[in-house]
Design a protein around this motif. Structure first.
Motif, short mmCIF file in Angstrom:
data_model
loop_
_atom_site.label_atom_id
_atom_site.label_comp_id
_atom_site.label_asym_id
_atom_site.label_seq_id
_atom_site.Cartn_x
_atom_site.Cartn_y
_atom_site.Cartn_z
N CYS A 102 0.84 -1.20 0.00
CA CYS A 102 0.00 0.00 0.00
C CYS A 102 0.88 1.25 0.00
CB CYS A 102 -0.91 -0.04 1.23
SG CYS A 102 -2.01 1.36 1.32
N PHE A 103 1.97 1.20 0.76
CA PHE A 103 2.90 2.34 0.77
C PHE A 103 3.45 2.58 -0.62
CE2 PHE A 103 6.96 4.43 0.97
CZ PHE A 103 6.77 5.44 1.91
N VAL A 104 3.88 1.48 -1.28
CA VAL A 104 4.49 1.60 -2.61
C VAL A 104 3.48 2.19 -3.61
CG1 VAL A 104 5.53 0.32 -4.52
CG2 VAL A 104 6.10 -0.28 -2.16
N GLU A 136 3.16 13.41 -6.39
CA GLU A 136 3.67 14.29 -7.44
C GLU A 136 5.20 14.31 -7.43
OE1 GLU A 136 3.43 18.68 -5.49
OE2 GLU A 136 1.51 17.92 -6.25
N GLU A 137 5.77 14.65 -8.60
CA GLU A 137 7.23 14.59 -8.76
C GLU A 137 7.97 15.45 -7.74
OE1 GLU A 137 9.14 12.52 -10.46
OE2 GLU A 137 7.27 11.54 -11.07
N ALA A 138 7.41 16.62 -7.46
CA ALA A 138 8.08 17.53 -6.52
C ALA A 138 8.26 16.89 -5.15
CB ALA A 138 7.29 18.83 -6.39
N VAL A 139 7.34 16.00 -4.77
CA VAL A 139 7.45 15.29 -3.49
C VAL A 139 8.47 14.17 -3.60
CG1 VAL A 139 6.24 13.87 -1.80
CG2 VAL A 139 5.10 15.88 -2.77
N LYS A 140 8.32 13.34 -4.64
CA LYS A 140 9.24 12.20 -4.81
C LYS A 140 10.70 12.64 -4.89
CE LYS A 140 6.38 9.99 -7.90
NZ LYS A 140 6.00 8.97 -8.89
N LYS A 141 10.90 13.80 -5.50
CA LYS A 141 12.25 14.35 -5.63
C LYS A 141 12.95 14.48 -4.27
CE LYS A 141 14.13 18.94 -6.81
NZ LYS A 141 13.69 20.28 -7.28
N HIS A 142 12.18 14.79 -3.23
CA HIS A 142 12.79 15.04 -1.92
C HIS A 142 12.59 13.90 -0.92
CE1 HIS A 142 13.72 19.24 -2.85
NE2 HIS A 142 12.51 19.35 -3.37
N LEU A 143 11.68 12.97 -1.25
CA LEU A 143 11.28 12.00 -0.24
C LEU A 143 12.32 10.89 0.00
CD1 LEU A 143 8.79 11.79 1.56
CD2 LEU A 143 7.89 10.07 0.00
N VAL A 144 12.64 10.64 1.24
CA VAL A 144 13.47 9.50 1.63
C VAL A 144 12.76 8.78 2.77
CG1 VAL A 144 15.60 10.70 0.98
CG2 VAL A 144 14.86 10.75 3.35
N ILE A 145 13.06 7.50 2.96
CA ILE A 145 12.35 6.72 3.98
C ILE A 145 13.30 6.23 5.07
CG2 ILE A 145 10.35 6.05 2.61
CD1 ILE A 145 11.78 3.60 1.69
N GLU A 146 12.74 5.99 6.25
CA GLU A 146 13.55 5.71 7.43
C GLU A 146 12.97 4.55 8.23
OE1 GLU A 146 13.45 8.86 10.33
OE2 GLU A 146 14.70 7.75 11.72
N TYR A 178 8.53 -0.92 11.25
CA TYR A 178 9.32 -1.27 10.07
C TYR A 178 10.82 -1.17 10.36
CZ TYR A 178 4.97 -1.33 7.57
OH TYR A 178 3.70 -1.65 7.17
N ASN A 179 11.48 -2.34 10.36
CA ASN A 179 12.92 -2.34 10.60
C ASN A 179 13.66 -2.00 9.31
OD1 ASN A 179 13.39 -4.71 9.03
ND2 ASN A 179 12.75 -5.97 10.77
N ILE A 180 14.96 -1.89 9.39
CA ILE A 180 15.75 -1.40 8.26
C ILE A 180 15.66 -2.32 7.04
CG2 ILE A 180 17.88 -2.44 9.14
CD1 ILE A 180 17.50 0.88 7.15
N GLU A 181 15.55 -3.63 7.30
CA GLU A 181 15.45 -4.58 6.19
C GLU A 181 14.17 -4.32 5.38
OE1 GLU A 181 15.43 -8.65 7.49
OE2 GLU A 181 16.06 -9.36 5.51
N GLU A 182 13.07 -4.09 6.10
CA GLU A 182 11.79 -3.84 5.44
C GLU A 182 11.78 -2.50 4.71
OE1 GLU A 182 9.26 -6.46 8.69
OE2 GLU A 182 9.81 -4.39 9.13
N VAL A 183 12.48 -1.53 5.28
CA VAL A 183 12.57 -0.21 4.63
C VAL A 183 13.40 -0.32 3.36
CG1 VAL A 183 13.38 2.16 4.89
CG2 VAL A 183 12.20 1.05 6.78
N MET A 184 14.47 -1.12 3.41
CA MET A 184 15.31 -1.32 2.21
C MET A 184 14.51 -2.00 1.10
SD MET A 184 18.35 -0.07 2.37
CE MET A 184 19.61 -0.99 1.52
N GLU A 185 13.67 -2.96 1.51
CA GLU A 185 12.81 -3.65 0.55
C GLU A 185 11.87 -2.65 -0.12
OE1 GLU A 185 11.22 -7.20 2.46
OE2 GLU A 185 9.57 -7.17 0.98
N THR A 186 11.33 -1.74 0.69
CA THR A 186 10.43 -0.70 0.18
C THR A 186 11.19 0.26 -0.74
OG1 THR A 186 9.29 -0.86 2.30
CG2 THR A 186 8.69 0.98 0.88
N SER A 187 12.45 0.49 -0.42
CA SER A 187 13.28 1.38 -1.24
C SER A 187 13.49 0.78 -2.64
CB SER A 187 14.63 1.61 -0.57
OG SER A 187 15.51 2.26 -1.46
N LEU A 188 13.69 -0.55 -2.69
CA LEU A 188 13.87 -1.22 -3.98
C LEU A 188 12.67 -0.98 -4.89
CD1 LEU A 188 15.34 -4.82 -3.48
CD2 LEU A 188 16.25 -2.93 -4.87
#
Length: 400
Positions: free
Chosen positions: A157-159, A166-176, A182-192
């Motif tokens: 759902c997050f993905v 909008e692009e202006a948001v994605k340009k700056h958005l990072v996840i933690e 959500y542990n780091i492994e799950e966040v990395m999976e979401t990053s992929l």
DNA sequence: TGACGTCAAGATCCG
DNA sequence: CGGATCTTGACGTCA
């Protein structure tokens, strides 16, 4: 490796932020609060510049109700010139800004209205960053959100919702990674799946590690690959556990020894480090001094003038020791200095030392105090001695 | 329903 | 009355 702190500065003139409640959110009031807050922000950035602090997180409350229909102002147009000036200050001094919507901005919620508000909130954050400095290295840090009994589905759902931003948001958005869900492994999976870079949070990882409990360093290295050159230098969050609060709560100050152990273990990894700590800029200066490559005893003397009564109040021994340390003008005993400071502030209040410190400070005030004030002081001191009053009520007279 | 976290506004207490 | 101290507000999730 740059060091920064979040949202507000401690003890710096005219850097406080104002807010307003919903029922006071008239156009007039909002304009006045925004105007005040932009002043405060400019003063903070200027303080950061003077203190060589090159990372700063801007408070989400800079614009009250920034993503709510309660605020209909086109603040980015009305205050365009002010934002421009702050942007110039930021660029000229190579300061990297960021923002971090709190735990209540949930992009993957099962409730559509919550998602709508989250999207609006992210758009507000992006608009604010873009108004100051649109560079893609300036980031908005977001947690993944809730689990709703099915983490896999919630991550999907997050993905899905991320892709609709909008692009202006994605340009700056990072996840933690967060401290509960959500542990780091799950966040990395979401990053992929999203392409969003990942901020590794050291304390959250301690409290909420991945299944294999991989080391912080191995994750910092992995996270580094998620940062493209346009995104700027990889960023991480560093904080320490507050020993008397809930797991995951931030400490009052960064401990010199723990911090330098962490830095030394980083080896060739050189991320930008955002500190999350109660004493804000004070810890930023401390960490910068600890890592200083061209040290000078003057830096420690400046620090000492801020901390000396705090130390004297807790321990005369530590006070004497630091004075001794600072006598050798050609040295830079930075670790011993902060280690002793950390030791003193950790001590319980001792009445003898506290009275000694209070008397010391009183020495400066005595000359200009009236008879009445002198009597009042003596009375307070006596009451403190006999447990009737707390130390704070004695110290408060210096504010008068 | 309350805890969680944050910090200023608002309310109330105290001398 | 002014300053100190306690409570509320604003947000969403989860036990």
């Amino acid at each position: 490796m740059r060091i920064g702190y979040a949202c507000q500065a401690v003890g710096i003139y005219e850097t406080n932020f104002k807010s307003c409640t919903r029922k006071n959110a008239t156009e007039e009031n909002l304009l006045s609060v925004i105007n005040h807050n932009l002043n405060a922000l400019e003063n903070i950035i200027d303080y950061n510049r003077k203190n060589k602090i090159h990372l700063f997180r801007i408070t989400s409350d800079l614009i009250p109700f920034g993503s709510s229909p309660v605020n209909q102002l086109k603040w980015w147009e009305i205050f365009q010139e002010r934002f421009g000036r702050i942007g110039q200050l930021v660029r000229e001094n190579d300061i990297r800004i960021s923002m971090h919507p709190g735990q209540y901005t949930v992009l993957n919620s099962t409730d559509d209205t919550v998602v709508e508000r989250a999207v609006a909130d992210l758009e507000y954050h992006a608009k604010l960053l873009e108004s100051i400095d649109p560079d893609q290295k300036n980031k908005i840090i977001l947690h993944i959100g809730g689990a709703y009994g099915d983490k896999k589905k919630a991550m999907e759902c997050f993905v899905t919702n991320y892709q609709k931003l909008e692009e202006a948001v994605k340009k700056h958005l990072v996840i933690e990674n967060d401290d509960k869900i959500y542990n780091i492994e799950e966040v990395m999976e979401t990053s992929l799946k999203t392409g969003a870079p990942v901020v590794f949070d050291v304390l959250h990882h301690q409290v909420n590690p991945d299944k294999e409990k991989n080391s912080a360093n191995s994750w910092i290295k992995q996270c580094g690959y998620t940062w493209k050159s346009e995104d700027g230098v990889q960023k991480i969050h560093y904080s320490e556990q507050n020993p008397v609060k809930q797991p995951g709560s931030h400490s009052e100050t960064i401990t010199a020894e723990s911090f330098m152990t962490f830095i030394n273990e980083l080896g060739s990894l050189q991320p930008d480090i955002m500190l999350e700590v109660k004493d804000k800029n004070l810890s930023a200066v401390k960490c910068i001094n600890l890592m200083e490559e061209r040290p000078n005893i003057l830096m420690l003397e400046k620090e000492w003038s801020r901390y000396k009564y705090l130390v004297l109040e807790k321990s005369q021994n530590d006070y004497k020791y630091i004075r001794q340390l600072l006598k050798e003008k050609e040295k830079y005993p930075v670790m011993e200095f902060y280690k002793t400071l950390d030791h003193a502030r950790f001590l319980e209040e001792s009445k003898g030392d506290a009275l000694n410190a209070v008397n010391h400070v009183w020495g400066y005030f005595k000359k200009q105090a009236s008879e009445k004030e002198k009597d009042y002081y003596q009375k307070l001191i006596q009451e403190y001695g006999s447990d009737k009053k707390q130390l704070n009520s004695v110290k408060n007279i210096y504010g008068n």
